[in-house]
Design a protein around this motif. Sequence first.
Motif, PDB file in Angstrom:
ATOM      1  N   PHE A   1       0.811  -1.214   0.000  1.00  0.00           N
ATOM      2  CA  PHE A   1       0.000   0.000   0.000  1.00  0.00           C
ATOM      3  C   PHE A   1       0.851   1.273   0.000  1.00  0.00           C
ATOM      4  O   PHE A   1       0.380   2.340   0.388  1.00  0.00           O
ATOM      5  CB  PHE A   1      -0.931   0.025   1.225  1.00  0.00           C
ATOM      6  CG  PHE A   1      -0.220  -0.204   2.527  1.00  0.00           C
ATOM      7  CD1 PHE A   1       0.433   0.824   3.198  1.00  0.00           C
ATOM      8  CD2 PHE A   1      -0.201  -1.479   3.085  1.00  0.00           C
ATOM      9  CE1 PHE A   1       1.078   0.603   4.394  1.00  0.00           C
ATOM     10  CE2 PHE A   1       0.449  -1.707   4.290  1.00  0.00           C
ATOM     11  CZ  PHE A   1       1.086  -0.666   4.959  1.00  0.00           C
ATOM     12  N   GLY A   2       2.107   1.188  -0.445  1.00  0.00           N
ATOM     13  CA  GLY A   2       2.991   2.349  -0.454  1.00  0.00           C
ATOM     14  C   GLY A   2       2.667   3.323  -1.572  1.00  0.00           C
ATOM     15  O   GLY A   2       2.116   2.962  -2.614  1.00  0.00           O
ATOM     16  N   MET A   3       3.020   4.572  -1.342  1.00  0.00           N
ATOM     17  CA  MET A   3       2.757   5.610  -2.328  1.00  0.00           C
ATOM     18  C   MET A   3       3.585   5.410  -3.596  1.00  0.00           C
ATOM     19  O   MET A   3       3.166   5.771  -4.697  1.00  0.00           O
ATOM     20  CB  MET A   3       3.057   6.984  -1.720  1.00  0.00           C
ATOM     21  CG  MET A   3       2.594   8.155  -2.581  1.00  0.00           C
ATOM     22  SD  MET A   3       3.002   9.739  -1.805  1.00  0.00           S
ATOM     23  CE  MET A   3       2.020   9.606  -0.303  1.00  0.00           C
ATOM     24  N   GLY A   4       4.795   4.849  -3.443  1.00  0.00           N
ATOM     25  CA  GLY A   4       5.652   4.645  -4.603  1.00  0.00           C
ATOM     26  C   GLY A   4       5.022   3.735  -5.637  1.00  0.00           C
ATOM     27  O   GLY A   4       4.946   4.065  -6.831  1.00  0.00           O
ATOM     28  N   ASN A   5       4.546   2.583  -5.204  1.00  0.00           N
ATOM     29  CA  ASN A   5       3.904   1.648  -6.144  1.00  0.00           C
ATOM     30  C   ASN A   5       2.559   2.177  -6.627  1.00  0.00           C
ATOM     31  O   ASN A   5       2.122   1.853  -7.740  1.00  0.00           O
ATOM     32  CB  ASN A   5       3.721   0.279  -5.481  1.00  0.00           C
ATOM     33  CG  ASN A   5       4.999  -0.549  -5.518  1.00  0.00           C
ATOM     34  OD1 ASN A   5       5.743  -0.516  -6.499  1.00  0.00           O
ATOM     35  ND2 ASN A   5       5.267  -1.277  -4.445  1.00  0.00           N
ATOM     36  N   TYR A   6       1.897   2.991  -5.819  1.00  0.00           N
ATOM     37  CA  TYR A   6       0.637   3.597  -6.255  1.00  0.00           C
ATOM     38  C   TYR A   6       0.879   4.536  -7.440  1.00  0.00           C
ATOM     39  O   TYR A   6       0.130   4.527  -8.431  1.00  0.00           O
ATOM     40  CB  TYR A   6       0.005   4.356  -5.094  1.00  0.00           C
ATOM     41  CG  TYR A   6      -1.270   5.082  -5.470  1.00  0.00           C
ATOM     42  CD1 TYR A   6      -2.468   4.384  -5.662  1.00  0.00           C
ATOM     43  CD2 TYR A   6      -1.278   6.467  -5.635  1.00  0.00           C
ATOM     44  CE1 TYR A   6      -3.636   5.048  -6.013  1.00  0.00           C
ATOM     45  CE2 TYR A   6      -2.437   7.143  -5.975  1.00  0.00           C
ATOM     46  CZ  TYR A   6      -3.618   6.420  -6.167  1.00  0.00           C
ATOM     47  OH  TYR A   6      -4.772   7.086  -6.521  1.00  0.00           O
ATOM     48  N   VAL A   7       1.949   5.330  -7.364  1.00  0.00           N
ATOM     49  CA  VAL A   7       2.288   6.226  -8.474  1.00  0.00           C
ATOM     50  C   VAL A   7       2.673   5.419  -9.705  1.00  0.00           C
ATOM     51  O   VAL A   7       2.282   5.749 -10.843  1.00  0.00           O
ATOM     52  CB  VAL A   7       3.426   7.180  -8.059  1.00  0.00           C
ATOM     53  CG1 VAL A   7       3.912   8.003  -9.253  1.00  0.00           C
ATOM     54  CG2 VAL A   7       2.964   8.095  -6.935  1.00  0.00           C
ATOM     55  N   LEU A   8       3.443   4.346  -9.510  1.00  0.00           N
ATOM     56  CA  LEU A   8       3.813   3.502 -10.647  1.00  0.00           C
ATOM     57  C   LEU A   8       2.582   2.886 -11.303  1.00  0.00           C
ATOM     58  O   LEU A   8       2.503   2.774 -12.538  1.00  0.00           O
ATOM     59  CB  LEU A   8       4.771   2.394 -10.193  1.00  0.00           C
ATOM     60  CG  LEU A   8       6.163   2.839  -9.739  1.00  0.00           C
ATOM     61  CD1 LEU A   8       6.965   1.630  -9.271  1.00  0.00           C
ATOM     62  CD2 LEU A   8       6.899   3.557 -10.866  1.00  0.00           C
TER      63      LEU A   8
END
Length: 312
Positions: free
Chosen positions: A153-160
Amino acid sequence: MARRTKPRSPTEPSEEGTPMEKLWNLKFRRELSGWLFVLPMLLFFLAFVVYPILASIRSSLYSFNYVDYTFAGLDNYKQLLGDSLFWKAVWNTVVFVLYLVPSITVIALLLSVIIQLYPKKMQSFFKAAFYVPGVTSIVSLAMVWEYIYNNQFGMGNYVLKLLGLPSVNFLGSEYVYPSLTLILITISLGSAIVVFTAALNGIPRDLYESASLDGAPPTKVFFHITLPMLKPSVLYVVVTSTIASFQVFAIILLMTGGGPAYKTTTILMLIYREAFVNMNFGIANAMGIMLCLLICLIAFVQFKLLKSDVEY
């Protein structure tokens, strides 16, 4: 009638003696006052810098923990030279240096040039904004970045995902070096920007005015005026960033613990483990001395390559 002489005050220097003696007494008094001013800092330096270094050199020649204390000579150093994990930690540390030092120097320099285009109040705001991460608690920063790099649920993978890219295991794959480097860059940029902006403000304005009258484009002004004049500041930032990069410890310990598979284990982490986990203080001190020699060697090369006679 006898001439009366004014009695000399006890604190007034004596007029007796040869001219050389008078000069020596005056010089001694001046030097004594200077030494008295620096004495507190000198004592602090001797007690907390020189003595620990000498004690570490001595301790590196012994094999000891809380129980045993035996002279080992150079055995600790021989053991390190044949230790594959130590050389892996050296390589990992060098990789971090190669990632961090050029990135910090180039990014901080470009941002400083951009910041100079704004009014003074805006310059102060941007410098403070970039400096804040450097004085923030490392633990707090690690918690924020752990949330950003979280696999689920991290923001990094959400942006990706928004960009249509596959998810990435930021701290458990080949992306671990760039991921940690990004954190360390955000922490280290502030001090470099402060140095560069101060140096930019010190460059004589008439150089830019002359270039403007000659019709020089901005790129030539930067590479032929700004960059050469900033060479002493670049040297300072490069050397201090190199020293700081060789001492990377806290953020790696909190984020990866040296993993995966010792991929991010640095020399400082090995020193910590040997000293406070395995209780091998002799080995830990030997590592510290070798790290110090390595930093001194690299700093010497950097001074030779980047030294400048520029004054303004």
